[in-house]
Design a protein around this motif. Structure first.
Motif, short mmCIF file in Angstrom:
data_model
loop_
_atom_site.label_atom_id
_atom_site.label_comp_id
_atom_site.label_asym_id
_atom_site.label_seq_id
_atom_site.Cartn_x
_atom_site.Cartn_y
_atom_site.Cartn_z
N ALA A 91 -44.97 65.22 16.18
CA ALA A 91 -44.76 64.84 17.59
C ALA A 91 -45.87 65.41 18.47
O ALA A 91 -46.36 64.74 19.39
N ARG A 92 -46.27 66.63 18.20
CA ARG A 92 -47.33 67.27 18.99
C ARG A 92 -48.64 66.50 18.87
O ARG A 92 -49.34 66.30 19.87
N LEU A 93 -48.97 66.07 17.66
CA LEU A 93 -50.21 65.31 17.47
C LEU A 93 -50.20 64.03 18.29
O LEU A 93 -51.17 63.71 18.98
N GLY A 94 -49.09 63.29 18.22
CA GLY A 94 -49.02 62.03 18.95
C GLY A 94 -49.09 62.21 20.45
O GLY A 94 -49.80 61.46 21.15
N THR A 97 -52.81 63.81 21.59
CA THR A 97 -54.02 63.02 21.38
C THR A 97 -53.87 61.54 21.72
O THR A 97 -54.87 60.84 21.87
N GLY A 98 -52.62 61.06 21.81
CA GLY A 98 -52.41 59.64 22.01
C GLY A 98 -52.70 58.84 20.75
O GLY A 98 -52.82 57.60 20.81
N ARG A 99 -52.80 59.52 19.61
CA ARG A 99 -53.07 58.88 18.34
C ARG A 99 -51.93 59.17 17.38
O ARG A 99 -51.40 60.29 17.37
N ASP A 100 -51.54 58.20 16.58
CA ASP A 100 -50.61 58.53 15.51
C ASP A 100 -51.41 59.10 14.33
O ASP A 100 -52.65 59.09 14.34
N LEU A 101 -50.72 59.60 13.33
CA LEU A 101 -51.40 60.28 12.23
C LEU A 101 -52.33 59.34 11.47
O LEU A 101 -53.41 59.76 11.03
N ALA A 102 -51.96 58.08 11.33
CA ALA A 102 -52.83 57.12 10.64
C ALA A 102 -54.12 56.89 11.42
O ALA A 102 -55.22 56.88 10.85
N GLN A 103 -54.00 56.71 12.73
CA GLN A 103 -55.18 56.53 13.56
C GLN A 103 -56.06 57.77 13.54
O GLN A 103 -57.29 57.68 13.49
N ALA A 104 -55.43 58.94 13.57
CA ALA A 104 -56.17 60.19 13.55
C ALA A 104 -56.96 60.34 12.25
O ALA A 104 -58.11 60.78 12.26
N CYS A 105 -56.35 59.96 11.13
CA CYS A 105 -57.05 60.01 9.84
C CYS A 105 -58.23 59.04 9.83
O CYS A 105 -59.33 59.37 9.36
N ARG A 106 -58.02 57.85 10.36
CA ARG A 106 -59.09 56.85 10.40
C ARG A 106 -60.25 57.34 11.26
O ARG A 106 -61.43 57.16 10.93
N ASP A 107 -59.94 58.00 12.39
CA ASP A 107 -60.99 58.49 13.28
C ASP A 107 -61.77 59.65 12.68
O ASP A 107 -62.97 59.79 12.91
N PRO A 399 -53.66 66.76 6.27
CA PRO A 399 -54.36 66.28 7.48
C PRO A 399 -53.62 66.62 8.76
O PRO A 399 -54.24 66.98 9.78
N LEU A 400 -52.28 66.53 8.74
CA LEU A 400 -51.50 66.83 9.94
C LEU A 400 -51.74 68.26 10.41
O LEU A 400 -52.06 68.51 11.58
N VAL A 401 -51.58 69.22 9.50
CA VAL A 401 -51.76 70.63 9.88
C VAL A 401 -53.21 70.88 10.30
O VAL A 401 -53.48 71.64 11.24
N GLN A 402 -54.15 70.24 9.62
CA GLN A 402 -55.57 70.39 9.98
C GLN A 402 -55.83 69.91 11.39
O GLN A 402 -56.51 70.60 12.18
N PHE A 403 -55.28 68.77 11.77
CA PHE A 403 -55.54 68.20 13.09
C PHE A 403 -54.92 69.04 14.21
O PHE A 403 -55.57 69.32 15.21
N VAL A 404 -53.65 69.43 14.04
CA VAL A 404 -52.98 70.16 15.13
C VAL A 404 -53.49 71.59 15.27
O VAL A 404 -53.21 72.26 16.26
N SER A 405 -54.28 72.06 14.28
CA SER A 405 -54.87 73.39 14.35
C SER A 405 -56.24 73.38 15.02
O SER A 405 -56.84 74.44 15.25
N ASP A 406 -56.76 72.20 15.32
CA ASP A 406 -58.12 72.04 15.84
C ASP A 406 -58.08 71.87 17.36
O ASP A 406 -57.62 70.86 17.89
N ARG A 407 -58.58 72.87 18.08
CA ARG A 407 -58.57 72.84 19.54
C ARG A 407 -59.40 71.69 20.09
O ARG A 407 -59.09 71.14 21.15
N ARG A 408 -60.47 71.30 19.39
CA ARG A 408 -61.32 70.22 19.89
C ARG A 408 -60.58 68.89 19.92
O ARG A 408 -60.92 68.00 20.69
N LYS A 409 -59.57 68.76 19.08
CA LYS A 409 -58.78 67.54 19.07
C LYS A 409 -57.55 67.66 19.97
O LYS A 409 -57.17 66.71 20.65
N MET A 410 -56.92 68.80 19.94
CA MET A 410 -55.62 68.99 20.60
C MET A 410 -55.73 69.50 22.03
O MET A 410 -54.77 69.39 22.79
N GLY A 411 -56.87 70.10 22.38
CA GLY A 411 -57.00 70.65 23.72
C GLY A 411 -56.01 71.78 23.96
O GLY A 411 -55.81 72.65 23.11
N ALA A 412 -55.34 71.74 25.10
CA ALA A 412 -54.42 72.82 25.47
C ALA A 412 -53.17 72.86 24.59
O ALA A 412 -52.47 73.87 24.56
N LEU A 413 -52.88 71.77 23.88
CA LEU A 413 -51.68 71.72 23.05
C LEU A 413 -51.94 72.09 21.59
O LEU A 413 -51.11 71.83 20.72
#
Length: 444
Positions: A91-94, A97-107, A399-413
């Protein structure tokens, strides 16, 4: 840096948000009581919870309760707590970032990696659909006497149900899911009341027991319970459907949306905990307590429930809950399939075509196995579907844990350090247990 620029560029260039017209389609009040706002956000968590009580989980819970009584309740509790954390991350990722996990992986990943992830995820969705076909077909047989072969074929007709619900908006889809969840909850509530388990024994089962580790058979079932709990497609699903709420797409709006989304999924997954625990408690009380420790399959449980409890309606309630579970899983698996295909490939098929394709692929092996090996073969096919899901799980969690741990992607969240450590620990544990379950299943 190049990957992060590609991430930002993809987000800006991709004009089609996750789930298209359903994105931000559900209004939420900007002000009002906490409860009123929570109710506006309620729904996605319940759709996600369906995957935690689908027919694929039933056989494991039944076998665990029949063989070891209440001992494995602690495993169900642990797996549910891990699921709560992972779904909160999705839920935090979506929301962030405004991206679902599939879109985030593609990006983020190269095209070959993205295509590989898509293929593996599609295999998991088909495996999940396979379990739903078998579960629904068994329920139709138990309730109406429809042969398993015909029942499996009839499940293809649910495409019309999905189309009707989708045409009425996302809230109608959620209402249908919640209504069936209520049926499942009520059925098991009545069954637990009829079984009248010892409260002291039940509470004791939620405390970890050394037998889980020292007894190889108990350890195998414990791994199966954990491995079958977190459904990989649920992580893709949740990261998308939380975006159906029309919250403000600024930092304050996202923080508020995240709080309500996590509350929604936590409450819903506690309902899933009740259902899974109820299946095991019922099996422990009725089968283990009655000396029938050999019960492992859904149809065995149905045949024995009423005679052992001495109440004719017990078996019927069990079958009704199974049918509701199968129908509910159909809705969420269809939606997850749409999200995955659109997110990874930007390929948009008509809803009816996507549904018939996925369901058709799932029906063929069920019909073939039933025709060749009889109804006993479908039990083995159900186990196989859970093994395939286990194989896919690392490709979604990491990939989920990797993305939500990255400040450059998640910003303040971005997740804090303590949650990052907890998330990687959960991911590592689930991946290790699933690999162990897979190895033991293949070598068995």
């Amino acid at each position: 840096m190049q990957r992060e620029q590609a991430w930002r560029f993809a987000r800006e260039a991709d004009e089609q948000p996750s789930l298209g017209r359903m994105n931000a389609s559900v209004p939420v009040p900007l002000r009002g009581s906490w409860l009123r706002r929570l109710l506006a956000f309620a729904g996605p968590g319940y759709m996600v919870s369906v995957g935690y009580m689908d027919p694929g989980n039933w056989a494991t819970d039944i076998a665990g309760g029949a063989q070891f009584g209440y001992t494995l309740l602690s495993v169900i509790l642990l797996s549910n707590l891990m699921a709560i954390v992972l779904q909160a991350l999705a839920a935090r990722l979506g929301i962030a970032t405004g991206r679902d996990l599939a879109q985030a992986c593609r990006d983020h990943y190269s095209k070959p990696v993205s295509v590989t992830l898509w293929l593996v995820c599609e295999a998991a969705i088909i495996a999940c659909d396979l379990a739903e076909v078998i579960g629904t077909a068994i329920a139709l047989k138990l309730l109406f006497g429809i042969p398993l072969l015909i029942g499996a074929t009839v499940t293809a007709l649910d495409v019309f149900l999905i189309l009707l619900l989708m045409s009425r908006g996302f809230r109608a889809l959620e209402a249908f899911v919640i209504a069936l969840l209520t049926v499942i909850f009520a059925c098991f509530g009545i069954q637990i009341a009829l079984a009248a388990p010892s409260l002291q024994a039940v509470l004791g089962g939620f405390l970890p027991s050394p037998e889980i580790v020292t007894n190889p058979a108990a350890l195998y079932l414990a791994i199966g319970i954990i491995g079958a709990t977190v459904m990989p497609h649920n992580l893709y699903l949740h990261s998308s459907i939380v975006q159906t709420r029309a919250y403000a797409r600024d930092e304050e709006g996202r923080r508020s949306a995240l709080r309500f989304a996590v509350a929604d999924s936590t409450v819903a997954l506690m309902l899933a905990l009740f259902v899974n625990a109820s299946i095991l408690i019922m099996a422990a009380t009725v089968f283990h307590g009655g000396g029938r420790t050999d019960v492992q399959e859904i149809e065995q449980a149905y045949d024995l429930l009423s005679p052992l409890l001495g109440v004719g309606i017990a078996s019927t309630l069990f079958a009704v809950a199974l049918l509701a579970s199968g129908l509910n899983s159909t809705v969420t698996a269809t939606l997850a399939g749409q999200i995955v295909m659109e997110g990874f490939l930007r390929l948009r098929l008509p809803d009816w075509a996507r549904r018939l394709l996925t369901r058709g692929i799932a029906i063929v092996p069920v019909v073939a196995v039933t025709a060749v090996y009889g109804e006993q073969g479908t039990a083995r096919l159900l186990v196989l579907s859970q093994v395939v899901l286990s194989m896919q799980l690392p490709f979604a969690i990491i990939p989920l844990v990797q993305f939500v741990s990255d400040r450059r992607k998640m910003g303040a969240l971005v997740i804090p350090a303590w949650l990052r450590l907890l998330s990687w620990a959960i991911a590592g544990l689930i991946v290790a247990l699933n690999l162990k379950l897979l190895a033991e299943t293949v070598l068995a």
